[in-house]
Design an enzyme around this catalytic site. Structure first.
Site, PDB file in Angstrom:
ATOM      1  N   HIS A 198      13.654  45.285  68.014  1.00 26.88           N
ATOM      2  CA  HIS A 198      14.075  46.503  68.712  1.00 26.88           C
ATOM      3  C   HIS A 198      13.035  47.002  69.689  1.00 26.88           C
ATOM      4  O   HIS A 198      13.352  47.436  70.792  1.00 26.88           O
ATOM      5  CB  HIS A 198      14.372  47.614  67.704  1.00 26.88           C
ATOM      6  CG  HIS A 198      15.754  47.547  67.209  1.00 26.88           C
ATOM      7  ND1 HIS A 198      16.081  47.540  65.883  1.00 26.88           N
ATOM      8  CD2 HIS A 198      16.908  47.466  67.884  1.00 26.88           C
ATOM      9  CE1 HIS A 198      17.370  47.446  65.757  1.00 26.88           C
ATOM     10  NE2 HIS A 198      17.904  47.396  66.954  1.00 26.88           N
ATOM     11  N   ARG A 305      26.435  45.071  72.812  1.00 23.99           N
ATOM     12  CA  ARG A 305      26.205  44.760  71.394  1.00 23.99           C
ATOM     13  C   ARG A 305      26.729  45.910  70.531  1.00 23.99           C
ATOM     14  O   ARG A 305      26.017  46.889  70.313  1.00 23.99           O
ATOM     15  CB  ARG A 305      24.711  44.571  71.138  1.00 23.99           C
ATOM     16  CG  ARG A 305      24.105  43.299  71.747  1.00 23.99           C
ATOM     17  CD  ARG A 305      22.620  43.229  71.394  1.00 23.99           C
ATOM     18  NE  ARG A 305      22.060  41.904  71.546  1.00 23.99           N
ATOM     19  CZ  ARG A 305      21.269  41.542  72.567  1.00 23.99           C
ATOM     20  NH1 ARG A 305      20.970  42.393  73.504  1.00 23.99           N
ATOM     21  NH2 ARG A 305      20.773  40.319  72.619  1.00 23.99           N
ATOM     22  N   ARG A 341      31.185  42.754  72.540  1.00 26.65           N
ATOM     23  CA  ARG A 341      31.066  41.753  71.473  1.00 26.65           C
ATOM     24  C   ARG A 341      31.413  42.390  70.128  1.00 26.65           C
ATOM     25  O   ARG A 341      30.981  43.502  69.836  1.00 26.65           O
ATOM     26  CB  ARG A 341      29.636  41.207  71.437  1.00 26.65           C
ATOM     27  CG  ARG A 341      29.483  40.128  70.371  1.00 26.65           C
ATOM     28  CD  ARG A 341      28.134  39.479  70.435  1.00 26.65           C
ATOM     29  NE  ARG A 341      27.099  40.342  69.904  1.00 26.65           N
ATOM     30  CZ  ARG A 341      25.808  40.008  69.876  1.00 26.65           C
ATOM     31  NH1 ARG A 341      25.416  38.840  70.367  1.00 26.65           N
ATOM     32  NH2 ARG A 341      24.920  40.828  69.374  1.00 26.65           N
ATOM     33  N   GLU A 438      26.284  29.927  69.955  1.00 29.08           N
ATOM     34  CA  GLU A 438      24.912  30.173  69.487  1.00 29.08           C
ATOM     35  C   GLU A 438      24.591  29.408  68.206  1.00 29.08           C
ATOM     36  O   GLU A 438      23.577  29.641  67.571  1.00 29.08           O
ATOM     37  CB  GLU A 438      24.647  31.669  69.324  1.00 29.08           C
ATOM     38  CG  GLU A 438      25.697  32.456  68.600  1.00 29.08           C
ATOM     39  CD  GLU A 438      25.440  33.976  68.607  1.00 29.08           C
ATOM     40  OE1 GLU A 438      24.375  34.427  69.044  1.00 29.08           O
ATOM     41  OE2 GLU A 438      26.336  34.701  68.143  1.00 29.08           O
ATOM     42  N   ASN A 461      19.206  33.066  72.221  1.00 34.51           N
ATOM     43  CA  ASN A 461      18.266  33.539  71.185  1.00 34.51           C
ATOM     44  C   ASN A 461      18.581  32.860  69.863  1.00 34.51           C
ATOM     45  O   ASN A 461      17.716  32.295  69.202  1.00 34.51           O
ATOM     46  CB  ASN A 461      18.359  35.059  71.003  1.00 34.51           C
ATOM     47  CG  ASN A 461      18.217  35.812  72.297  1.00 34.51           C
ATOM     48  OD1 ASN A 461      17.694  35.280  73.264  1.00 34.51           O
ATOM     49  ND2 ASN A 461      18.695  37.044  72.331  1.00 34.51           N
ATOM     50  N   ASP A 462      19.857  32.922  69.482  1.00 36.19           N
ATOM     51  CA  ASP A 462      20.229  32.290  68.217  1.00 36.19           C
ATOM     52  C   ASP A 462      20.366  30.785  68.357  1.00 36.19           C
ATOM     53  O   ASP A 462      19.979  30.040  67.463  1.00 36.19           O
ATOM     54  CB  ASP A 462      21.546  32.885  67.697  1.00 36.19           C
ATOM     55  CG  ASP A 462      21.274  34.182  66.957  1.00 36.19           C
ATOM     56  OD1 ASP A 462      20.376  34.194  66.099  1.00 36.19           O
ATOM     57  OD2 ASP A 462      21.934  35.181  67.251  1.00 36.19           O
ATOM     58  N   ARG A 472      13.664  33.197  64.966  1.00 35.67           N
ATOM     59  CA  ARG A 472      13.385  33.815  66.261  1.00 35.67           C
ATOM     60  C   ARG A 472      12.409  34.990  66.153  1.00 35.67           C
ATOM     61  O   ARG A 472      11.826  35.399  67.139  1.00 35.67           O
ATOM     62  CB  ARG A 472      14.694  34.272  66.919  1.00 35.67           C
ATOM     63  CG  ARG A 472      15.436  35.316  66.127  1.00 35.67           C
ATOM     64  CD  ARG A 472      16.861  35.468  66.621  1.00 35.67           C
ATOM     65  NE  ARG A 472      17.039  36.642  67.449  1.00 35.67           N
ATOM     66  CZ  ARG A 472      18.211  37.075  67.890  1.00 35.67           C
ATOM     67  NH1 ARG A 472      19.316  36.400  67.611  1.00 35.67           N
ATOM     68  NH2 ARG A 472      18.316  38.140  68.629  1.00 35.67           N
ATOM     69  N   CYS A 509      24.080  34.934  77.791  1.00 31.34           N
ATOM     70  CA  CYS A 509      23.603  36.308  77.597  1.00 31.34           C
ATOM     71  C   CYS A 509      22.360  36.373  76.719  1.00 31.34           C
ATOM     72  O   CYS A 509      21.913  37.453  76.361  1.00 31.34           O
ATOM     73  CB  CYS A 509      24.707  37.189  77.035  1.00 31.34           C
ATOM     74  SG  CYS A 509      25.331  36.612  75.459  1.00 31.34           S
TER      75      CYS A 509
END
Ligand code: PEP
Ligand code: MG
Length: 576
Positions: A198, A305, A341, A438, A461-462, A472, A509
């Site tokens: 975050h 998100r 999403r 992902e 990312n994933d 990650r 993304c």
């Protein structure tokens, strides 16, 4: 990046972390530490005095939290600031306050130790839970506990920093990140935390350079040490040499010029020199970001998100609340598109009704959780259908790994339609249904998935963490968990080719989409859309406008043949 390699080779005064928010800064550090507090124990003589001191400490803590809450509202919007409102509610909890006061009267002991014991009871259970979400909440409660104790001691709460410095700390909470930004913090450096934490996401949206997960930084630096922070590549130079200072001063001057030039880009189209259009969209994690999008030159939102809403609101929003939020978003973005999403719950994100899992990243996450909790999922699907009357909403499923998951979702959409007809709400079923790519299995069967989905969006990312089997958020394997790994690039290529063969568009993304170093290669790999945090948009758009489709493709072909992430990065740097 000519000269950078020799700078690194010829010196030892640098550390490497994860580049979490882009930008460069040279300046003095400020060590921010949450000192351990020594709690006074023992008996007291004057109960009235102790009660008065406790009430005064509560009042003072409320005032402090009120201040944080209003700064958060100003910086990030009402909804996200609700995290801090929730903290205020704990301070006002009559049961908790009542028990503490009662114990002070009966036991005649120092209020500090009673506050500690009462807060620790609830924290203990949360820390023990095998669940990262609960652990995060326990950290919140620990913060409040320490705030009250510090106020009992009449010590100043040191969440202020020397303004205009680089904050160096073990880790950063969202509250720290917000508060420091008000003191004109110039950069963030932490020992722990990763690209997708975050704090990193907030630093990026506030446009403050950040390097996280820098091992041993606190051993090497004290308040006032001169540092160079490179949020592009993740290097920290400690007590820099004359040569290093000159090198980075030049770079900063160049960057300032480029940024000035970038302002002119806002209204220009995102096309290559030979006319290939790459749609550039924004990722939205923080409600306040929606305003910034247009000014950064984005064409709509490529990733909204929704699980953040649960964080912001502190509870699962019901169908009507979601309808209000999505409708508002749709009209603010209209005529551009917004990709919403579905809740990506589980893993290290918010966990609702989740059983304890040994391997949460491999557990009931994303679409798996939603299909296991159909009533919750239906509320979101119905809210989407009720909000898409402007026809500018796309709906996207996270963590898809089988065809069955899309088919089951389509069945559920039909059920929702029947229920909306019965309830008499206005709705539309005309929205694109896409999926995140992902998970490696999704890449392997991308041709099958493309028959069921209207679009793909690659979540690097994933995808990176699952392809490389490297967490990650774990700084120790940051070298593996980077999207420039050739294995990841090949996965991207397979996905784009499968999508295009089935005539659907393919976007990205994950964080790689916002890295200007990768832009030419991503264009060459054939991506139709790139979605990123708003401050990255101008630089990526500039990179798109500087290349031809032909050159980009050649570069991508070369990158696919490289044997290491380092070789890919060198190739791309040489091309810049
Ligand atoms: C991703 O995995 O790349 C992604 C965009 O999703 P998130 O970071 O929210 O998991
Ligand atoms: Mg993801």
């Amino acid at each position: 990046m000519k000269g950078y390699d020799s700078l690194l080779r010829n010196s030892f005064n640098w550390l490497k972390g994860i580049p979490a928010a882009p930008g460069l800064y040279i300046g003095k550090s400020y060590i921010y530490s949450k000192e351990t507090i020594v709690i006074k124990d023992g008996t007291i003589d004057d109960v009235d005095e102790a009660l008065a001191a406790f009430r005064e400490a509560l009042e003072r803590s409320k005032k402090e939290l009120d201040k944080i809450f209003s700064v958060a509202k100003e910086k990030m919007g009402e909804q996200r600031a609700a995290i801090f409102e929730a903290q205020l509610l704990i301070l006002e909890d009559p049961d908790l306050v009542g028990v503490i006061e009662q114990r002070i009267v009966i036991e005649k002991r120092e209020p500090e130790s009673i506050v500690k014991e009462e807060f620790n009871k609830s924290m203990g259970m949360m820390f023990d839970a095998d669940d990262p979400y609960m652990k995060e909440r326990a950290n919140d409660i620990e913060d409040i506990r320490n705030r009250i104790i510090r106020n009992l001691k009449k010590e100043r709460w040191s969440s202020t920093i020397i303004s205009g410095t680089i904050v160096v700390s073990e880790m950063l909470t969202p509250a720290d990140t917000i508060l420091f930004s008000r003191n004109d913090v110039k950069a963030y450096v932490t020992e722990h935390g990763g690209l997708t934490s975050h704090a990193a996401i907030i630093a990026r949206s506030l446009n403050i350079p950040a390097v996280l997960g820098v091992p041993k930084i606190l051993e090497m630096v004290e308040t006032g040490t001169e540092l160079i922070v490179d949020g592009f590549y993740g290097y920290i130079f400690i007590d820099p040499t004359k040569e290093q200072l000159e090198f980075f001063r030049d770079k900063i001057a160049h960057l300032d010029e480029v940024n000035e030039g970038l302002k002119e880009l806002v209204d220009l189209p995102s096309v290559t020199l030979d006319g290939v259009e790459i749609e550039i969209q924004a990722n939205v994690d923080v409600s306040g970001e929606v305003e910034k999008i247009a000014t950064m030159g984005a064409k709509g939102i490529g990733l909204y998100r929704t699980e953040q809403l649960i964080e912001e609101l502190g509870e699962f929003p019901d169908e009507d609340t979601q309808t209000r939020i999505y409708s508002d978003l749709s009209s603010r973005i209209y005529p551009e598109m917004v990709t919403i999403r579905a809740f990506d719950l589980g893993g290290d994100k918010t966990r609702l009704f989740h059983p304890s899992e040994k391997n949460p990243f491999l557990g009931l996450r994303g679409i798996r959780f939603l299909l296991d909790n159909k009533e919750l999922f239906k509320q979101q699907v119905k809210a989407i259908m009720r909000s898409t009357l402007n026809r500018n909403i796309r709906f996207m499923l996270p963590m898809v790994s089988t065809v069955k998951e899309i088919r089951e979702t389509k069945e559920l959409i039909k059920e929702c339609e029947a229920e909306l007809q019965t309830s008499g709400h206005k709705y539309s079923d005309k929205f694109q249904l896409g999926i995140m790519i992902e998970v490696p299995s999704a890449v392997a069967i991308a041709d099958q998935l493309a028959k069921e989905a209207d679009f793909f969006s690659i979540g690097t990312n994933d995808l990176t963490q699952y392809v490389m089997a490297a967490d990650r958020g774990n700084a120790r394997v940051a070298g593996l968990a980077q999207a420039f790994q050739p294995a990841v690039l090949r996965m991207i290529k397979l996905t784009v080719d499968a999508g295009h063969a089935a005539n659907i568009w393919v976007g990205m993304c994950g964080e790689l989409a916002g890295n200007p170093l990768a832009t030419a290669m991503l264009v060459g790999l054939g991506l139709d859309e790139l979605s990123m945090s708003a401050p990255s948009i101008p630089a990526v758009k500039a990179a798109v406008r500087e290349i031809t489709g032909y050159d980009a493709q050649r570069l991508a072909d070369q990158a696919l043949q490289m044997a290491s992430a380092e070789a890919v990065i060198s190739l791309l740097q040489a091309h810049q």
